[in-house]
Write a protein that holds these residues in place. Structure first.
Motif, PDB file in Angstrom:
ATOM      1  N   SER A  64       0.830  -1.197   0.000  1.00 32.56           N
ATOM      2  CA  SER A  64       0.000   0.000   0.000  1.00 32.56           C
ATOM      3  C   SER A  64       0.871   1.257   0.000  1.00 32.56           C
ATOM      4  O   SER A  64       0.575   2.233  -0.705  1.00 32.56           O
ATOM      5  CB  SER A  64      -0.933  -0.009   1.208  1.00 32.56           C
ATOM      6  OG  SER A  64      -1.743   1.138   1.225  1.00 32.56           O
ATOM      7  N   ALA A  65       1.944   1.237   0.781  1.00 32.55           N
ATOM      8  CA  ALA A  65       2.864   2.388   0.812  1.00 32.55           C
ATOM      9  C   ALA A  65       3.456   2.634  -0.572  1.00 32.55           C
ATOM     10  O   ALA A  65       3.523   3.778  -1.036  1.00 32.55           O
ATOM     11  CB  ALA A  65       3.975   2.150   1.837  1.00 32.55           C
ATOM     12  N   LEU A  66       3.881   1.566  -1.239  1.00 31.00           N
ATOM     13  CA  LEU A  66       4.447   1.707  -2.589  1.00 31.00           C
ATOM     14  C   LEU A  66       3.408   2.252  -3.567  1.00 31.00           C
ATOM     15  O   LEU A  66       3.730   3.074  -4.426  1.00 31.00           O
ATOM     16  CB  LEU A  66       4.998   0.370  -3.076  1.00 31.00           C
ATOM     17  CG  LEU A  66       6.254  -0.115  -2.350  1.00 31.00           C
ATOM     18  CD1 LEU A  66       6.550  -1.566  -2.718  1.00 31.00           C
ATOM     19  CD2 LEU A  66       7.441   0.776  -2.670  1.00 31.00           C
ATOM     20  N   LYS A  67       2.164   1.805  -3.413  1.00 32.70           N
ATOM     21  CA  LYS A  67       1.085   2.279  -4.294  1.00 32.70           C
ATOM     22  C   LYS A  67       0.904   3.789  -4.147  1.00 32.70           C
ATOM     23  O   LYS A  67       0.821   4.517  -5.139  1.00 32.70           O
ATOM     24  CB  LYS A  67      -0.215   1.534  -3.966  1.00 32.70           C
ATOM     25  CG  LYS A  67      -1.405   1.971  -4.796  1.00 32.70           C
ATOM     26  CD  LYS A  67      -2.637   1.139  -4.496  1.00 32.70           C
ATOM     27  CE  LYS A  67      -3.158   1.476  -3.137  1.00 32.70           C
ATOM     28  NZ  LYS A  67      -4.436   0.837  -2.798  1.00 32.70           N
ATOM     29  N   HIS A  68       0.897   4.274  -2.904  1.00 32.56           N
ATOM     30  CA  HIS A  68       0.709   5.708  -2.685  1.00 32.56           C
ATOM     31  C   HIS A  68       1.947   6.510  -3.074  1.00 32.56           C
ATOM     32  O   HIS A  68       1.828   7.614  -3.615  1.00 32.56           O
ATOM     33  CB  HIS A  68       0.296   5.979  -1.243  1.00 32.56           C
ATOM     34  CG  HIS A  68      -1.073   5.468  -0.925  1.00 32.56           C
ATOM     35  ND1 HIS A  68      -2.219   6.005  -1.448  1.00 32.56           N
ATOM     36  CD2 HIS A  68      -1.471   4.425  -0.154  1.00 32.56           C
ATOM     37  CE1 HIS A  68      -3.270   5.345  -1.016  1.00 32.56           C
ATOM     38  NE2 HIS A  68      -2.837   4.377  -0.226  1.00 32.56           N
ATOM     39  N   LEU A  69       3.136   5.962  -2.827  1.00 30.51           N
ATOM     40  CA  LEU A  69       4.356   6.636  -3.284  1.00 30.51           C
ATOM     41  C   LEU A  69       4.358   6.766  -4.808  1.00 30.51           C
ATOM     42  O   LEU A  69       4.739   7.812  -5.344  1.00 30.51           O
ATOM     43  CB  LEU A  69       5.601   5.865  -2.826  1.00 30.51           C
ATOM     44  CG  LEU A  69       5.988   6.005  -1.362  1.00 30.51           C
ATOM     45  CD1 LEU A  69       7.127   5.047  -1.026  1.00 30.51           C
ATOM     46  CD2 LEU A  69       6.370   7.433  -1.022  1.00 30.51           C
ATOM     47  N   ALA A  70       3.930   5.708  -5.495  1.00 32.90           N
ATOM     48  CA  ALA A  70       3.876   5.747  -6.964  1.00 32.90           C
ATOM     49  C   ALA A  70       2.883   6.800  -7.444  1.00 32.90           C
ATOM     50  O   ALA A  70       3.154   7.516  -8.413  1.00 32.90           O
ATOM     51  CB  ALA A  70       3.512   4.369  -7.517  1.00 32.90           C
ATOM     52  N   GLN A 107      -1.149  11.883   2.964  1.00 32.88           N
ATOM     53  CA  GLN A 107      -1.819  11.513   4.214  1.00 32.88           C
ATOM     54  C   GLN A 107      -2.283  10.056   4.202  1.00 32.88           C
ATOM     55  O   GLN A 107      -2.470   9.455   5.249  1.00 32.88           O
ATOM     56  CB  GLN A 107      -3.007  12.440   4.485  1.00 32.88           C
ATOM     57  CG  GLN A 107      -2.599  13.805   4.962  1.00 32.88           C
ATOM     58  CD  GLN A 107      -1.747  13.759   6.216  1.00 32.88           C
ATOM     59  OE1 GLN A 107      -2.046  13.057   7.173  1.00 32.88           O
ATOM     60  NE2 GLN A 107      -0.647  14.492   6.204  1.00 32.88           N
ATOM     61  N   LYS A 108      -2.470   9.489   3.031  1.00 24.84           N
ATOM     62  CA  LYS A 108      -2.905   8.092   2.911  1.00 24.84           C
ATOM     63  C   LYS A 108      -1.759   7.105   3.080  1.00 24.84           C
ATOM     64  O   LYS A 108      -1.994   5.906   3.172  1.00 24.84           O
ATOM     65  CB  LYS A 108      -3.558   7.865   1.542  1.00 24.84           C
ATOM     66  CG  LYS A 108      -4.850   8.610   1.334  1.00 24.84           C
ATOM     67  CD  LYS A 108      -5.381   8.347  -0.064  1.00 24.84           C
ATOM     68  CE  LYS A 108      -6.607   9.168  -0.369  1.00 24.84           C
ATOM     69  NZ  LYS A 108      -7.052   8.961  -1.777  1.00 24.84           N
ATOM     70  N   LEU A 109      -0.524   7.601   3.089  1.00 26.81           N
ATOM     71  CA  LEU A 109       0.621   6.704   3.223  1.00 26.81           C
ATOM     72  C   LEU A 109       0.522   5.926   4.528  1.00 26.81           C
ATOM     73  O   LEU A 109       0.481   6.523   5.603  1.00 26.81           O
ATOM     74  CB  LEU A 109       1.938   7.495   3.204  1.00 26.81           C
ATOM     75  CG  LEU A 109       2.381   8.052   1.863  1.00 26.81           C
ATOM     76  CD1 LEU A 109       3.505   9.064   2.058  1.00 26.81           C
ATOM     77  CD2 LEU A 109       2.822   6.932   0.942  1.00 26.81           C
ATOM     78  N   PRO A 110       0.493   4.595   4.436  1.00 28.23           N
ATOM     79  CA  PRO A 110       0.474   3.806   5.670  1.00 28.23           C
ATOM     80  C   PRO A 110       1.880   3.723   6.250  1.00 28.23           C
ATOM     81  O   PRO A 110       2.844   4.170   5.626  1.00 28.23           O
ATOM     82  CB  PRO A 110       0.010   2.432   5.170  1.00 28.23           C
ATOM     83  CG  PRO A 110       0.529   2.354   3.782  1.00 28.23           C
ATOM     84  CD  PRO A 110       0.464   3.762   3.243  1.00 28.23           C
ATOM     85  N   LEU A 137       7.610  15.484   4.153  1.00 31.44           N
ATOM     86  CA  LEU A 137       8.299  14.692   5.174  1.00 31.44           C
ATOM     87  C   LEU A 137       7.794  13.247   5.199  1.00 31.44           C
ATOM     88  O   LEU A 137       8.584  12.302   5.276  1.00 31.44           O
ATOM     89  CB  LEU A 137       8.129  15.334   6.557  1.00 31.44           C
ATOM     90  CG  LEU A 137       8.873  16.642   6.788  1.00 31.44           C
ATOM     91  CD1 LEU A 137       8.401  17.312   8.081  1.00 31.44           C
ATOM     92  CD2 LEU A 137      10.381  16.419   6.807  1.00 31.44           C
ATOM     93  N   ARG A 138       6.477  13.066   5.135  1.00 30.02           N
ATOM     94  CA  ARG A 138       5.904  11.706   5.142  1.00 30.02           C
ATOM     95  C   ARG A 138       6.408  10.915   3.940  1.00 30.02           C
ATOM     96  O   ARG A 138       6.822   9.766   4.068  1.00 30.02           O
ATOM     97  CB  ARG A 138       4.372  11.765   5.125  1.00 30.02           C
ATOM     98  CG  ARG A 138       3.756  12.268   6.412  1.00 30.02           C
ATOM     99  CD  ARG A 138       2.233  12.330   6.339  1.00 30.02           C
ATOM    100  NE  ARG A 138       1.624  11.053   6.015  1.00 30.02           N
ATOM    101  CZ  ARG A 138       1.433  10.062   6.884  1.00 30.02           C
ATOM    102  NH1 ARG A 138       1.799  10.208   8.132  1.00 30.02           N
ATOM    103  NH2 ARG A 138       0.861   8.939   6.505  1.00 30.02           N
ATOM    104  N   THR A 139       6.382  11.543   2.788  1.00 29.89           N
ATOM    105  CA  THR A 139       6.798  10.868   1.553  1.00 29.89           C
ATOM    106  C   THR A 139       8.295  10.586   1.573  1.00 29.89           C
ATOM    107  O   THR A 139       8.737   9.469   1.277  1.00 29.89           O
ATOM    108  CB  THR A 139       6.437  11.756   0.343  1.00 29.89           C
ATOM    109  OG1 THR A 139       5.031  12.047   0.387  1.00 29.89           O
ATOM    110  CG2 THR A 139       6.759  11.059  -0.965  1.00 29.89           C
ATOM    111  N   ASP A 140       9.074  11.575   1.931  1.00 33.21           N
ATOM    112  CA  ASP A 140      10.524  11.454   1.907  1.00 33.21           C
ATOM    113  C   ASP A 140      11.027  10.424   2.919  1.00 33.21           C
ATOM    114  O   ASP A 140      11.812   9.533   2.577  1.00 33.21           O
ATOM    115  CB  ASP A 140      11.144  12.824   2.176  1.00 33.21           C
ATOM    116  CG  ASP A 140      12.642  12.856   1.936  1.00 33.21           C
ATOM    117  OD1 ASP A 140      13.075  12.391   0.861  1.00 33.21           O
ATOM    118  OD2 ASP A 140      13.372  13.344   2.808  1.00 33.21           O
ATOM    119  N   TYR A 141      10.583  10.539   4.167  1.00 38.07           N
ATOM    120  CA  TYR A 141      11.049   9.596   5.189  1.00 38.07           C
ATOM    121  C   TYR A 141      10.647   8.160   4.849  1.00 38.07           C
ATOM    122  O   TYR A 141      11.435   7.235   5.047  1.00 38.07           O
ATOM    123  CB  TYR A 141      10.523   9.976   6.578  1.00 38.07           C
ATOM    124  CG  TYR A 141      11.345  11.026   7.273  1.00 38.07           C
ATOM    125  CD1 TYR A 141      12.696  10.814   7.545  1.00 38.07           C
ATOM    126  CD2 TYR A 141      10.785  12.224   7.681  1.00 38.07           C
ATOM    127  CE1 TYR A 141      13.456  11.777   8.190  1.00 38.07           C
ATOM    128  CE2 TYR A 141      11.535  13.193   8.331  1.00 38.07           C
ATOM    129  CZ  TYR A 141      12.871  12.957   8.582  1.00 38.07           C
ATOM    130  OH  TYR A 141      13.619  13.918   9.221  1.00 38.07           O
TER     131      TYR A 141
END
Length: 153
Positions: free
Chosen positions: A51-57, A81-84, A102-106
């Motif tokens: 799920s994290a990869l899906k939202h990062l993509a 904000q949807k990043l698990p 920050l959420r995306t980068d970290y």
């Protein structure tokens, strides 16, 4: 980097033959989500990581395909904000676009060594018993990160 780690892990988890080489070898042109689907199907990544990869993509695609897009855009902030997995501590003083960044980068920064270390010990053609990343808590002031893992897919 995430694509390459996933491609290599899927490649090494399959029986070597021409089809494996064509689909997952160095010349493969599969994108992040296709590779993540295969990695999930092979039990190489867990549901939260998928799920994290899906939202990062999605975030990456929104920025890559719109020259004016950045983390100040509402749709990118909503997606971030949807990043698990990722939980920020001490981020209250930051603007929404900073929190989204920050959420995306970290998360991206921490998934790379997470997958690298996991896939280093990959057993070809065998059942791998992995612990999957379930929570990543990051202190934005110090950059200190604490990860929790579990065996549940």
């Amino acid at each position: 980097m995430l694509e390459e780690l996933l491609r290599k892990a899927v490649f090494e988890s399959l029986k070597p033959n021409k089809s494996t080489e064509k689909l997952f070898g160095p010349e493969s042109n599969l994108g992040l989500m296709s590779l993540a689907e295969h990695a999930r199907a092979h039990g190489l990544i867990g549901d939260s990581e998928f799920s994290a990869l899906k939202h990062l993509a999605k975030i990456r695609n929104k920025i890559a395909h719109n020259w004016s897009a950045d983390f100040s855009h509402d749709e990118i902030q909503v997606e971030a904000q949807k990043l698990p997995i990722i939980q920020l501590r001490h981020a209250g003083n930051n603007e929404p676009h900073q929190i989204a960044f920050l959420r995306t980068d970290y998360l991206g920064i921490h998934l790379i060594p997470e997958f690298f270390n996991r896939f280093q010990n990959l057993k070809p053609f065998a059942e791998n018993d992995f612990e999957f990343l379930s929570t990543l808590k990051v202190d934005v002031n110090s950059g200190e990160a604490t990860a929790s893992r579990n065996r549940n897919a």
